[in-house]
Design a protein around this motif. Structure first.
Motif, PDB file in Angstrom:
ATOM      1  N   ALA A   1      33.599 -20.910 -46.752  1.00 56.09           N
ATOM      2  CA  ALA A   1      33.851 -19.536 -47.193  1.00 56.09           C
ATOM      3  C   ALA A   1      34.158 -19.581 -48.682  1.00 56.09           C
ATOM      4  CB  ALA A   1      35.023 -18.926 -46.414  1.00 56.09           C
ATOM      5  N   GLN A   2      34.405 -18.408 -49.225  1.00 53.49           N
ATOM      6  CA  GLN A   2      34.840 -18.345 -50.618  1.00 53.49           C
ATOM      7  C   GLN A   2      36.025 -17.403 -50.711  1.00 53.49           C
ATOM      8  OE1 GLN A   2      31.819 -16.713 -53.216  1.00 53.49           O
ATOM      9  NE2 GLN A   2      30.847 -15.676 -51.506  1.00 53.49           N
ATOM     10  N   MET A   3      36.851 -17.639 -51.709  1.00 47.83           N
ATOM     11  CA  MET A   3      38.001 -16.769 -51.910  1.00 47.83           C
ATOM     12  C   MET A   3      37.934 -16.123 -53.282  1.00 47.83           C
ATOM     13  SD  MET A   3      41.182 -19.437 -52.164  1.00 47.83           S
ATOM     14  CE  MET A   3      41.989 -19.494 -53.750  1.00 47.83           C
ATOM     15  N   VAL A   4      38.297 -14.830 -53.290  1.00 45.82           N
ATOM     16  CA  VAL A   4      38.268 -14.032 -54.510  1.00 45.82           C
ATOM     17  C   VAL A   4      39.638 -13.389 -54.678  1.00 45.82           C
ATOM     18  CG1 VAL A   4      37.214 -12.052 -55.672  1.00 45.82           C
ATOM     19  CG2 VAL A   4      35.807 -13.551 -54.236  1.00 45.82           C
ATOM     20  N   ALA A   5      40.251 -13.561 -55.833  1.00 43.68           N
ATOM     21  CA  ALA A   5      41.536 -12.920 -56.121  1.00 43.68           C
ATOM     22  C   ALA A   5      41.281 -11.506 -56.627  1.00 43.68           C
ATOM     23  CB  ALA A   5      42.309 -13.727 -57.165  1.00 43.68           C
ATOM     24  N   MET A   6      42.007 -10.554 -56.057  1.00 41.38           N
ATOM     25  CA  MET A   6      41.811  -9.143 -56.408  1.00 41.38           C
ATOM     26  C   MET A   6      43.150  -8.481 -56.712  1.00 41.38           C
ATOM     27  SD  MET A   6      38.508  -8.640 -56.023  1.00 41.38           S
ATOM     28  CE  MET A   6      38.383  -6.868 -55.940  1.00 41.38           C
ATOM     29  N   LYS A   7      43.174  -7.712 -57.784  1.00 39.93           N
ATOM     30  CA  LYS A   7      44.339  -6.900 -58.112  1.00 39.93           C
ATOM     31  C   LYS A   7      44.260  -5.614 -57.286  1.00 39.93           C
ATOM     32  CE  LYS A   7      46.859  -5.159 -62.113  1.00 39.93           C
ATOM     33  NZ  LYS A   7      48.091  -5.809 -61.728  1.00 39.93           N
TER      34      LYS A   7
ATOM     35  N   VAL B   1      40.096 -19.653 -41.671  1.00 39.74           N
ATOM     36  CA  VAL B   1      38.894 -18.836 -41.816  1.00 39.74           C
ATOM     37  C   VAL B   1      38.333 -18.561 -40.425  1.00 39.74           C
ATOM     38  CG1 VAL B   1      36.578 -18.709 -42.824  1.00 39.74           C
ATOM     39  CG2 VAL B   1      38.428 -19.836 -44.080  1.00 39.74           C
ATOM     40  N   ILE B   2      38.213 -17.274 -40.081  1.00 42.00           N
ATOM     41  CA  ILE B   2      37.711 -16.872 -38.767  1.00 42.00           C
ATOM     42  C   ILE B   2      36.198 -16.703 -38.872  1.00 42.00           C
ATOM     43  CG2 ILE B   2      37.887 -15.219 -36.881  1.00 42.00           C
ATOM     44  CD1 ILE B   2      40.561 -14.290 -38.193  1.00 42.00           C
ATOM     45  N   LEU B   3      35.470 -17.680 -38.329  1.00 38.27           N
ATOM     46  CA  LEU B   3      34.009 -17.665 -38.408  1.00 38.27           C
ATOM     47  C   LEU B   3      33.394 -17.286 -37.064  1.00 38.27           C
ATOM     48  CD1 LEU B   3      33.188 -20.938 -40.405  1.00 38.27           C
ATOM     49  CD2 LEU B   3      33.313 -18.591 -41.259  1.00 38.27           C
ATOM     50  N   ILE B   4      32.206 -16.709 -37.130  1.00 39.65           N
ATOM     51  CA  ILE B   4      31.399 -16.436 -35.950  1.00 39.65           C
ATOM     52  C   ILE B   4      29.990 -16.957 -36.212  1.00 39.65           C
ATOM     53  CG2 ILE B   4      30.791 -14.088 -36.708  1.00 39.65           C
ATOM     54  CD1 ILE B   4      30.790 -13.329 -33.666  1.00 39.65           C
ATOM     55  N   ASN B   5      29.390 -17.503 -35.168  1.00 38.67           N
ATOM     56  CA  ASN B   5      28.012 -17.975 -35.255  1.00 38.67           C
ATOM     57  C   ASN B   5      27.108 -16.883 -34.677  1.00 38.67           C
ATOM     58  OD1 ASN B   5      25.529 -19.195 -35.072  1.00 38.67           O
ATOM     59  ND2 ASN B   5      26.244 -21.020 -33.997  1.00 38.67           N
ATOM     60  N   LEU B   6      26.455 -16.144 -35.543  1.00 38.56           N
ATOM     61  CA  LEU B   6      25.524 -15.092 -35.123  1.00 38.56           C
ATOM     62  C   LEU B   6      24.101 -15.626 -34.990  1.00 38.56           C
ATOM     63  CD1 LEU B   6      26.872 -12.215 -37.405  1.00 38.56           C
ATOM     64  CD2 LEU B   6      27.316 -12.564 -34.964  1.00 38.56           C
ATOM     65  N   GLY B   7      23.939 -16.909 -35.232  1.00 39.55           N
ATOM     66  CA  GLY B   7      22.627 -17.539 -35.132  1.00 39.55           C
ATOM     67  C   GLY B   7      22.268 -17.872 -33.697  1.00 39.55           C
TER      68      GLY B   7
ATOM     69  N   GLN C   1      40.938 -12.430 -51.122  1.00 35.87           N
ATOM     70  CA  GLN C   1      39.971 -12.053 -50.096  1.00 35.87           C
ATOM     71  C   GLN C   1      39.150 -13.282 -49.721  1.00 35.87           C
ATOM     72  OE1 GLN C   1      37.631  -8.799 -51.623  1.00 35.87           O
ATOM     73  NE2 GLN C   1      39.350  -7.369 -51.519  1.00 35.87           N
ATOM     74  N   ILE C   2      38.989 -13.478 -48.416  1.00 37.60           N
ATOM     75  CA  ILE C   2      38.147 -14.554 -47.909  1.00 37.60           C
ATOM     76  C   ILE C   2      36.819 -13.926 -47.523  1.00 37.60           C
ATOM     77  CG2 ILE C   2      37.869 -16.366 -46.179  1.00 37.60           C
ATOM     78  CD1 ILE C   2      40.190 -16.826 -48.177  1.00 37.60           C
ATOM     79  N   ARG C   3      35.745 -14.443 -48.077  1.00 36.84           N
ATOM     80  CA  ARG C   3      34.410 -13.867 -47.879  1.00 36.84           C
ATOM     81  C   ARG C   3      33.439 -14.920 -47.360  1.00 36.84           C
ATOM     82  NH1 ARG C   3      33.685 -10.291 -53.384  1.00 36.84           N
ATOM     83  NH2 ARG C   3      35.634  -9.119 -53.187  1.00 36.84           N
ATOM     84  N   ALA C   4      32.422 -14.448 -46.674  1.00 38.15           N
ATOM     85  CA  ALA C   4      31.376 -15.333 -46.159  1.00 38.15           C
ATOM     86  C   ALA C   4      30.586 -15.932 -47.322  1.00 38.15           C
ATOM     87  CB  ALA C   4      30.437 -14.563 -45.237  1.00 38.15           C
ATOM     88  N   ARG C   5      30.000 -17.082 -47.079  1.00 36.34           N
ATOM     89  CA  ARG C   5      29.085 -17.697 -48.041  1.00 36.34           C
ATOM     90  C   ARG C   5      27.682 -17.222 -47.697  1.00 36.34           C
ATOM     91  NH1 ARG C   5      28.366 -22.913 -48.635  1.00 36.34           N
ATOM     92  NH2 ARG C   5      28.042 -22.600 -50.850  1.00 36.34           N
ATOM     93  N   SER C   6      26.976 -16.695 -48.662  1.00 32.27           N
ATOM     94  CA  SER C   6      25.665 -16.097 -48.408  1.00 32.27           C
ATOM     95  C   SER C   6      24.659 -17.104 -47.866  1.00 32.27           C
ATOM     96  CB  SER C   6      25.123 -15.421 -49.673  1.00 32.27           C
ATOM     97  OG  SER C   6      25.047 -16.346 -50.736  1.00 32.27           O
TER      98      SER C   6
ATOM     99  N   VAL D   1      34.220 -12.847 -38.862  1.00 34.50           N
ATOM    100  CA  VAL D   1      34.372 -11.828 -37.824  1.00 34.50           C
ATOM    101  C   VAL D   1      34.954 -10.548 -38.412  1.00 34.50           C
ATOM    102  CG1 VAL D   1      35.517 -11.259 -35.654  1.00 34.50           C
ATOM    103  CG2 VAL D   1      34.636 -13.560 -36.037  1.00 34.50           C
ATOM    104  N   ASN D   2      35.923 -10.678 -39.291  1.00 34.27           N
ATOM    105  CA  ASN D   2      36.598  -9.514 -39.851  1.00 34.27           C
ATOM    106  C   ASN D   2      35.975  -9.033 -41.164  1.00 34.27           C
ATOM    107  OD1 ASN D   2      37.512 -11.894 -40.993  1.00 34.27           O
ATOM    108  ND2 ASN D   2      39.616 -11.197 -41.233  1.00 34.27           N
ATOM    109  N   GLY D   3      34.749  -9.430 -41.446  1.00 34.90           N
ATOM    110  CA  GLY D   3      34.073  -8.972 -42.659  1.00 34.90           C
ATOM    111  C   GLY D   3      34.631  -9.649 -43.886  1.00 34.90           C
ATOM    112  N   ILE D   4      35.779  -9.210 -44.302  1.00 36.52           N
ATOM    113  CA  ILE D   4      36.519  -9.842 -45.399  1.00 36.52           C
ATOM    114  C   ILE D   4      37.947 -10.045 -44.904  1.00 36.52           C
ATOM    115  CG2 ILE D   4      37.480  -9.535 -47.710  1.00 36.52           C
ATOM    116  CD1 ILE D   4      34.998  -7.960 -48.445  1.00 36.52           C
ATOM    117  N   GLY D   5      38.428 -11.265 -45.005  1.00 33.44           N
ATOM    118  CA  GLY D   5      39.816 -11.544 -44.633  1.00 33.44           C
ATOM    119  C   GLY D   5      40.718 -11.313 -45.827  1.00 33.44           C
TER     120      GLY D   5
END
Length: 144
Positions: free
Chosen positions: A110-116, A91-97, A59-64, A75-79
């Motif tokens: 971004a960060q990546m997390v391995a999930m079973k 990594v599909i990023l959006i600038n909401l600023g 899973q690709i996640r945003a950096r807080s 854009v897709n929440g979690i890739g």
């Protein structure tokens, strides 16, 4: 669990920053800086290619910090990167600023997390077992 990786970038491999981190930071792989204007969506290359074991996803996640300080999100929440995908991780990023945001080569984006995960079997039925909550939707369980 082991993930095989090809790194075509000049950046370090994804890595955990602290002992308790669940996500590994991944970095932008760019020839020149990329400016992301407010409300603009961009695909940021990483130069990374993964071989993920079957039964797992990455899973690709945003950096807080980027989200809080600059409004940079996914854009897709979690890739999701499936185990049979062998292309480059993007990594599909959006600038909401409210300000332009500049991404440089090597920036942690971004960060990546391995999930079973488990495959499910779908069983079509005429009705479902009832629960106390039943059809209660958003906010139905109360505030406290």
């Amino acid at each position: 669990m082991k993930i095989k990786i090809i790194n075509k970038s000049s950046n370090d491999l994804p890595a955990y920053k602290t002992a308790g981190s669940s996500g590994m930071d991944i970095r932008a792989f760019l020839d020149q800086p990329m400016t992301v204007k407010p409300m603009e969506i961009v695909l940021v290359p990483t130069g990374l290619y993964l071989e993920i074991p079957e039964g797992y996803e990455v899973q690709i996640r945003a950096r807080s910090g980027l989200a809080l300080k600059n409004g940079i999100s996914l854009v897709n929440g979690i890739g999701t990167i499936d185990s049979d995908y062998r292309g480059e991780v993007g990594v599909i990023l959006i600038n909401l600023g409210k300000e332009d945001f500049v991404i440089n080569n090597g920036d942690r984006i971004a960060q990546m997390v391995a999930m079973k995960y488990e495959k499910v079997q779908i069983e079509e039925v005429e009705e479902l077992e009832t629960t106390d909550r039943a059809h209660g939707g958003f906010g139905s369980s109360g505030i406290k």
